[in-house]
Design a protein around this motif. Sequence first.
Motif, short mmCIF file in Angstrom:
data_model
loop_
_atom_site.label_atom_id
_atom_site.label_comp_id
_atom_site.label_asym_id
_atom_site.label_seq_id
_atom_site.Cartn_x
_atom_site.Cartn_y
_atom_site.Cartn_z
N GLU A 129 41.16 32.09 47.34
CA GLU A 129 41.50 31.62 45.99
C GLU A 129 40.42 30.66 45.50
O GLU A 129 40.01 29.74 46.22
N GLU A 183 49.31 34.98 33.95
CA GLU A 183 48.54 34.96 35.19
C GLU A 183 47.44 36.01 35.20
O GLU A 183 46.76 36.18 36.21
N GLY A 197 45.66 30.95 28.93
CA GLY A 197 46.79 30.51 29.75
C GLY A 197 48.13 31.04 29.29
O GLY A 197 49.16 30.56 29.75
N ARG A 201 38.35 34.01 31.81
CA ARG A 201 39.60 33.27 31.85
C ARG A 201 40.09 33.07 30.42
O ARG A 201 39.38 32.60 29.54
N ASP A 241 49.86 39.17 31.25
CA ASP A 241 50.73 38.01 31.22
C ASP A 241 49.90 36.74 31.41
O ASP A 241 48.66 36.79 31.47
N LEU A 251 41.73 36.94 32.67
CA LEU A 251 42.81 36.30 33.40
C LEU A 251 43.22 35.04 32.67
O LEU A 251 42.38 34.25 32.24
N ASN A 252 44.52 34.85 32.56
CA ASN A 252 45.04 33.67 31.88
C ASN A 252 45.61 32.70 32.90
O ASN A 252 46.80 32.40 32.91
N ALA A 253 44.75 32.25 33.82
CA ALA A 253 45.19 31.33 34.88
C ALA A 253 44.03 30.42 35.25
O ALA A 253 42.87 30.68 34.92
N VAL A 277 41.94 32.32 40.61
CA VAL A 277 42.13 33.73 40.93
C VAL A 277 41.94 33.91 42.43
O VAL A 277 41.15 33.20 43.06
N ARG A 294 47.94 39.24 34.92
CA ARG A 294 48.41 40.51 35.48
C ARG A 294 48.83 41.45 34.35
O ARG A 294 49.36 41.01 33.31
#
Length: 395
Positions: free
Chosen positions: A259, A324, A292, A289, A322, A218-220, A223, A326
């Motif tokens: 979250e 986020e 971003g 992670r 992407d 995940l690039n956020a 989560v 996703r």
Amino acid sequence: MVSFIPAHPSDRHVPGTGPIRTPERSAHARALPAPDDASLTLGRRIGVLVVLAALGGAIVLAATGGGSDRDPGVAVLPTTAPIATPTPMSDAAPTYLPVVGAPTGQPTFVAPKATLVNKRRIPLRVRVPEPGVPWDGLELRVLRGGTQVLTQAIGPDDLDSKGRVTLRNVRLKRGTNRLSVVFANATGVGPASDPIAIRMDDRPPKLKVTSPLVGATLNADSVTVKGRTVPGISAIVRNMVTNQKVVATADGTGRFGAEIGLKRGRNTLKVVVADAAGNQNPVQVAIVRGNGRAEARLALSRKRIRRSALPRPLGATVTVLDAEGRPIKNARVEFNFGPPGLPTQVRNATTSKLGVARSEMRLVEGAVADEGLVTVRVTLEDGRVLTDTAKFRVV
């Protein structure tokens, strides 16, 4: 048979015969000395005892209908009186029954802290009044319906300062257990206490984590952990790396979401649900992670290939996400396979709804022992280009 001698000869008469005459005393009898008064007194006493014994036997036989076959009116008397045998006293200690119905002789349960438990064996406290019987051999029995589930011997030393004793291993079954307690000893069982109801449930609640997927990148910064469990119970989500904790409550359908923040690199998320009985069900999800921004991650089916095993297939898989985390679907992907000593091969593909595209080349004989390279070029719908590379070796 004992014969009676009438006091006067005229009194001696047998029915159906004439009078019986008394024979004259013989000269020998006349020569005997007359008995003194003491002898007469002793003789009279013996005679009286004999007569009384005879009369007692005659009365018994007359009451039972006994008598002579020739003359039913004549009672047959025993020659000796029956002797009564005394019953010996027992030296054994007396036994006692518990006092039935006496309030002071009936144990009662102390109200437990919880009536919903998740253990198959639990401790229970019992208030023990004066039992009304000796303590030696006394015990407490716990009953579930007609089934005895515990027997524990007790004595005065087992009671605490409040007159209570702890039964440490009362066995339960799943569901509702209606329990009562009684005094008992070798001679009987006392009255049962008022029952208490304890429900035992040792099955953990169901739990399924639906998002994120195990191993996802995940690039956020955070989560949302989603899942399904029993409606109304709480789900605790903890990031084991940062020790951050979030609590979410499942809705009427059992769905929940929480979250939680992520640290760059690998994160292990632990989700735990617990029901009212204290049963827990933990699930762990490990994710990564990213940096971003959208990225393409390439992976090969093998990293070492023996020349002696050629020809051999070599697969390549790319996952496109992407910023986020996703998946990006319908992205155009170009695979470039560069085997050592052989021409480069190009394959084209498109990412699926999961953001994944796959391709394969066949590594044939003629490849040399050296390092090969696979490059992937991903073109997004907005025109951005993502790339990644992976190495393999022919040995």
